[in-house]
Design a protein around this motif. Structure first.
Motif, PDB file in Angstrom:
ATOM      1  N   PHE A  71     -36.413 -41.965  -7.854  1.00 57.74           N
ATOM      2  CA  PHE A  71     -36.701 -40.533  -7.781  1.00 57.74           C
ATOM      3  C   PHE A  71     -36.860 -39.918  -9.170  1.00 57.74           C
ATOM      4  N   ARG A  72     -36.028 -40.311 -10.100  1.00 56.13           N
ATOM      5  CA  ARG A  72     -36.128 -39.767 -11.470  1.00 56.13           C
ATOM      6  C   ARG A  72     -37.500 -40.082 -12.062  1.00 56.13           C
ATOM      7  N   GLY A  73     -38.040 -41.243 -11.725  1.00 58.82           N
ATOM      8  CA  GLY A  73     -39.351 -41.650 -12.219  1.00 58.82           C
ATOM      9  C   GLY A  73     -40.483 -40.746 -11.763  1.00 58.82           C
ATOM     10  N   VAL A  74     -40.261 -39.965 -10.704  1.00 60.02           N
ATOM     11  CA  VAL A  74     -41.283 -39.037 -10.224  1.00 60.02           C
ATOM     12  C   VAL A  74     -40.819 -37.578 -10.342  1.00 60.02           C
ATOM     13  N   GLY A  75     -39.823 -37.352 -11.217  1.00 61.74           N
ATOM     14  CA  GLY A  75     -39.407 -35.981 -11.513  1.00 61.74           C
ATOM     15  C   GLY A  75     -38.493 -35.334 -10.489  1.00 61.74           C
ATOM     16  N   ILE A  76     -37.712 -36.161  -9.768  1.00 60.08           N
ATOM     17  CA  ILE A  76     -36.811 -35.638  -8.741  1.00 60.08           C
ATOM     18  C   ILE A  76     -35.388 -36.118  -9.006  1.00 60.08           C
ATOM     19  N   LYS A  77     -34.425 -35.190  -8.897  1.00 60.21           N
ATOM     20  CA  LYS A  77     -33.004 -35.546  -8.982  1.00 60.21           C
ATOM     21  C   LYS A  77     -32.502 -35.914  -7.592  1.00 60.21           C
ATOM     22  N   LEU A  78     -31.814 -37.028  -7.501  1.00 56.48           N
ATOM     23  CA  LEU A  78     -31.144 -37.420  -6.258  1.00 56.48           C
ATOM     24  C   LEU A  78     -29.743 -36.821  -6.304  1.00 56.48           C
ATOM     25  N   VAL A  79     -29.560 -35.725  -5.617  1.00 59.18           N
ATOM     26  CA  VAL A  79     -28.300 -34.982  -5.657  1.00 59.18           C
ATOM     27  C   VAL A  79     -27.243 -35.678  -4.811  1.00 59.18           C
ATOM     28  N   ASP A  80     -27.566 -35.911  -3.547  1.00 59.60           N
ATOM     29  CA  ASP A  80     -26.668 -36.641  -2.649  1.00 59.60           C
ATOM     30  C   ASP A  80     -27.482 -37.184  -1.488  1.00 59.60           C
ATOM     31  N   PHE A  81     -26.859 -38.075  -0.725  1.00 55.52           N
ATOM     32  CA  PHE A  81     -27.546 -38.653   0.429  1.00 55.52           C
ATOM     33  C   PHE A  81     -26.548 -39.322   1.353  1.00 55.52           C
ATOM     34  N   LYS A  82     -27.003 -39.582   2.581  1.00 56.23           N
ATOM     35  CA  LYS A  82     -26.183 -40.197   3.618  1.00 56.23           C
ATOM     36  C   LYS A  82     -26.753 -41.569   3.954  1.00 56.23           C
ATOM     37  N   LEU A  83     -25.862 -42.508   4.171  1.00 56.20           N
ATOM     38  CA  LEU A  83     -26.258 -43.853   4.591  1.00 56.20           C
ATOM     39  C   LEU A  83     -25.462 -44.260   5.820  1.00 56.20           C
ATOM     40  N   ASP A 136     -36.033 -30.722  -7.851  1.00 56.08           N
ATOM     41  CA  ASP A 136     -36.974 -30.920  -8.952  1.00 56.08           C
ATOM     42  C   ASP A 136     -36.173 -31.073 -10.244  1.00 56.08           C
ATOM     43  N   VAL A 137     -36.534 -32.049 -11.066  1.00 53.73           N
ATOM     44  CA  VAL A 137     -35.761 -32.386 -12.258  1.00 53.73           C
ATOM     45  C   VAL A 137     -35.739 -31.258 -13.304  1.00 53.73           C
ATOM     46  N   THR A 138     -36.774 -30.430 -13.370  1.00 51.36           N
ATOM     47  CA  THR A 138     -36.786 -29.353 -14.381  1.00 51.36           C
ATOM     48  C   THR A 138     -36.416 -27.993 -13.819  1.00 51.36           C
ATOM     49  N   THR A 139     -36.790 -27.720 -12.559  1.00 52.32           N
ATOM     50  CA  THR A 139     -36.560 -26.372 -12.013  1.00 52.32           C
ATOM     51  C   THR A 139     -35.389 -26.307 -11.033  1.00 52.32           C
ATOM     52  N   ASP A 140     -34.874 -27.448 -10.598  1.00 57.93           N
ATOM     53  CA  ASP A 140     -33.854 -27.533  -9.539  1.00 57.93           C
ATOM     54  C   ASP A 140     -34.343 -26.980  -8.198  1.00 57.93           C
ATOM     55  N   LYS A 141     -35.675 -26.856  -8.028  1.00 61.01           N
ATOM     56  CA  LYS A 141     -36.233 -26.427  -6.745  1.00 61.01           C
ATOM     57  C   LYS A 141     -35.829 -27.436  -5.680  1.00 61.01           C
ATOM     58  N   LYS A 142     -35.360 -26.933  -4.542  1.00 63.36           N
ATOM     59  CA  LYS A 142     -34.933 -27.790  -3.445  1.00 63.36           C
ATOM     60  C   LYS A 142     -36.158 -28.385  -2.762  1.00 63.36           C
ATOM     61  N   MET A 143     -36.126 -29.710  -2.543  1.00 68.70           N
ATOM     62  CA  MET A 143     -37.259 -30.425  -1.955  1.00 68.70           C
ATOM     63  C   MET A 143     -36.812 -31.196  -0.712  1.00 68.70           C
ATOM     64  N   ASP A 144     -35.858 -30.641   0.018  1.00 70.03           N
ATOM     65  CA  ASP A 144     -35.253 -31.331   1.153  1.00 70.03           C
ATOM     66  C   ASP A 144     -34.979 -30.333   2.262  1.00 70.03           C
ATOM     67  N   LYS A 145     -34.158 -30.722   3.245  1.00 64.26           N
ATOM     68  CA  LYS A 145     -33.940 -29.845   4.394  1.00 64.26           C
ATOM     69  C   LYS A 145     -33.134 -28.594   4.058  1.00 64.26           C
ATOM     70  N   ASP A 146     -32.579 -28.478   2.859  1.00 66.86           N
ATOM     71  CA  ASP A 146     -31.951 -27.214   2.446  1.00 66.86           C
ATOM     72  C   ASP A 146     -32.974 -26.080   2.403  1.00 66.86           C
ATOM     73  N   ARG A 147     -34.242 -26.429   2.225  1.00 66.72           N
ATOM     74  CA  ARG A 147     -35.294 -25.394   2.278  1.00 66.72           C
ATOM     75  C   ARG A 147     -35.288 -24.720   3.640  1.00 66.72           C
ATOM     76  N   PHE A 148     -35.055 -25.498   4.678  1.00 69.45           N
ATOM     77  CA  PHE A 148     -34.973 -24.941   6.031  1.00 69.45           C
ATOM     78  C   PHE A 148     -33.642 -24.222   6.226  1.00 69.45           C
TER      79      PHE A 148
END
Length: 180
Positions: A112-124, A152-164
């Motif tokens: 994710f970092r390679g495409v400008g995204i921070k991996l904040v947390d996740f479930k497995l 987003d790595v620079t703006t911290d824009k949410k790119m996941d279901k938190d948008r909903f």
């Protein structure tokens, strides 16, 4: 599919067998372990609410939390001791899964970092398999913006279901941006 295929190539066995078409996949049947494994790299969500930690605090090392998979109980937080005492997993299985989780986290953070995204947390989730008398534990769940928090790595824009959840904009557009 992309994530699971790449995880398999770095030695993380998972339930994906093959893609059938754009909407369907063939996956291996597993006996799902009734634990959700939450991996946190940055404090947010329920962690900040529960512990009063400032939202966005970068953790010194990944935090792994365990929840019992039970919708009726709202997936309560549990400890390693609960997992072993109630025989959901034994100690060696839990150690094995925790090592795999750390490897998955390292891989996903880099991807994710390679495409400008921070991996904040996740479930497995993981499941047990048996083939030719050999027992194994494999990753057995999707990894997507539905199961991850991605910023987003620079703006911290949410790119996941938190948008909903937080009415932050078009969810589909965010998912498409992550896919691109």
């Amino acid at each position: 599919e992309h994530i699971l295929t790449n995880l398999n190539q770095v030695g993380i066995k998972n339930h994906l067998v093959k893609r059938i078409n754009m909407r369907e996949q063939l996956v291996q049947l597993v006996d799902i372990i009734p634990i959700e494994f939450i991996v946190r790299n940055i404090a947010t969500g329920s962690l900040t609410k529960r512990l009063g930690i400032e939202d966005g605090t970068v953790l010194d090392y990944p935090l792994i939390e365990y929840c019992l998979k039970n919708d009726e109980l709202e997936d309560p937080l549990i400890s390693k001791e609960h997992i072993i005492a109630f025989k959901w997993m034994d100690g060696s299985e839990l150690d094995f899964v925790n090592k795999k989780i750390r490897r998955i986290n390292d891989f996903l953070q880099g991807m994710f970092r390679g495409v400008g995204i921070k991996l904040v947390d996740f479930k497995l989730e993981f499941g047990r398999t048996e083939k030719n008398g050999k027992k194994d534990i494999i990753l057995a769940d999707e990894i997507s913006p539905d199961t991850c928090r991605l910023w987003d790595v620079t703006t911290d824009k949410k790119m996941d279901k938190d948008r909903f959840r937080k009415n932050l904009g078009n969810l589909v557009e965010a998912y498409q941006e992550v896919a691109r």
